[in-house]
Enzyme design. Structure first.
Site, PDB file in Angstrom:
ATOM      1  N   HIS A 193      13.196  47.606 -33.304  1.00 18.19           N
ATOM      2  CA  HIS A 193      14.014  46.412 -33.480  1.00 18.19           C
ATOM      3  C   HIS A 193      15.254  46.675 -34.336  1.00 18.19           C
ATOM      4  CE1 HIS A 193      15.101  42.546 -35.358  1.00 18.19           C
ATOM      5  NE2 HIS A 193      14.614  41.983 -34.265  1.00 18.19           N
ATOM      6  N   ASP A 194      16.437  46.573 -33.714  1.00 20.38           N
ATOM      7  CA  ASP A 194      17.732  46.526 -34.423  1.00 20.38           C
ATOM      8  C   ASP A 194      18.022  47.745 -35.293  1.00 20.38           C
ATOM      9  OD1 ASP A 194      17.988  44.082 -33.224  1.00 20.38           O
ATOM     10  OD2 ASP A 194      18.257  42.934 -35.058  1.00 20.38           O
ATOM     11  N   LYS A 228      20.478  41.941 -28.021  1.00 19.53           N
ATOM     12  CA  LYS A 228      19.938  41.019 -29.023  1.00 19.53           C
ATOM     13  C   LYS A 228      20.932  39.877 -29.251  1.00 19.53           C
ATOM     14  CE  LYS A 228      16.712  40.230 -32.177  1.00 19.53           C
ATOM     15  NZ  LYS A 228      17.056  40.711 -33.519  1.00 19.53           N
TER      16      LYS A 228
END
Length: 297
Positions: free
Chosen positions: A36-37, A123
């Site tokens: 994630h990210d 995202k």
């Protein structure tokens, strides 16, 4: 406005992980790993040489390697640069305009870079499920478990875990493969997930559950110990010599005990008194090395 500069802190260890409310057990044939990210723009808020981000990246790399070996799908999330204000929405009021379209900001860090064919989801909001096809990508693969890693634990990772639960995915957050603004916010996120929507685990526990328990000699190395000590006393690992007196560098007995407890939680039979006698990395590594040889015999 924008991201803070994040001070170093130690990642949670096995003894810090709260008991989950959910009874779920991870299975390789049902899981998806989410990174994630992990874009440079977000990672640069940390000192890359220190905890939490240095060991968190190392742990994510271990999970990615094992996921690929077991054919567990690896998905990534990444924001786009130069977002239109209408697309960025209310996030702009809290965090400003976000990253530019410079690859030096948008790229996923090299240690975790996706391989050809691995999905990078755009995202849009805190949760990776918002305005993305993450759910159908999981459903069509027959996957109903999500392993969450990345940054930041109390924002996107927590929101993604919560939404996964609400979409009836069994959710696992990897406490030492995430990083956050502070240890307090990190711990809050882990506790909240364990109590409300998922299972918190360490990287070693995930690997063991997937049938890939790593050798301790690969996990606890001299350099891992150096990095852990450095994170505890807020120093650069390169500043800690093998024969430096760690007390003189600022390591008090309580912090030393916390370190030894963390290393013991990896599965080593360690006696704190042996570490107290000679507080140098070379002496400490000699103690650990003896234990590793004994276990391997």
């Amino acid at each position: 406005m924008g991201l803070p500069r994040i001070a170093p802190y130690q990642l949670p260890v096995a003894g810090d992980i709260p008991e989950p409310r959910g009874p779920w057990k991870i299975e390789a044939g049902r899981a998806v790993l989410l990174v994630h990210d992990m874009q440079t723009y977000f990672v640069r808020a940390f000192d890359r040489t220190m905890a939490p981000i240095a060991p968190a990246i190392a742990n994510m790399a271990r999970l990615i390697e094992q996921a690929r070996a077991l054919e567990i799908p690896v998905f990534y999330t990444a924001q786009t640069g130069d977002q239109d204000r209408r697309d960025r929405g209310l996030q702009a009021d809290l965090w400003g305009p976000g990253m530019s379209n410079d690859p030096g900001e948008t790229a996923i860090v090299a240690e975790l870079a996706p391989k050809a064919g691995e999905r990078v989801l755009v995202k849009h909001r805190y949760s990776a499920f918002q305005r993305s096809n993450l759910e159908p990508l999981m459903r069509v693969r027959g996957r109903d478990q999500l392993i969450v890693t990345g940054i930041y634990a109390h924002i996107g990772c927590l929101m993604t875990a919560s939404e996964a639960f609400q979409r009836d995915f069994e959710t696992f957050v990897v406490a030492d493969a995430m990083a956050d603004f502070s240890r307090a916010e990190h711990d809050m996120a882990v506790r909240w997930v364990a109590g409300r929507c998922g299972v918190a685990m360490t990287t070693d526990a995930i690997l063991q559950a997937l049938g890939a328990a790593p050798a301790l000699s690969d996990v606890l190395t001299r350099e891992r110990m150096r990095a852990d000590i450095a994170a505890t006393i807020h120093e650069d690992p390169g500043e800690i010599g093998d024969d430096d007196n760690l007390v003189d560098l600022g390591l008090d007995s309580m912090r030393a005990m916390t370190l030894v407890t963390g290393w013991r939680d990896l599965g080593l039979d360690l006696d704190f008194s042996e570490f107290a006698q000679d507080p140098t990395l070379s002496r400490w590594w000699a103690v650990v090395e003896r234990r590793l040889r004994k276990m391997a015999a």
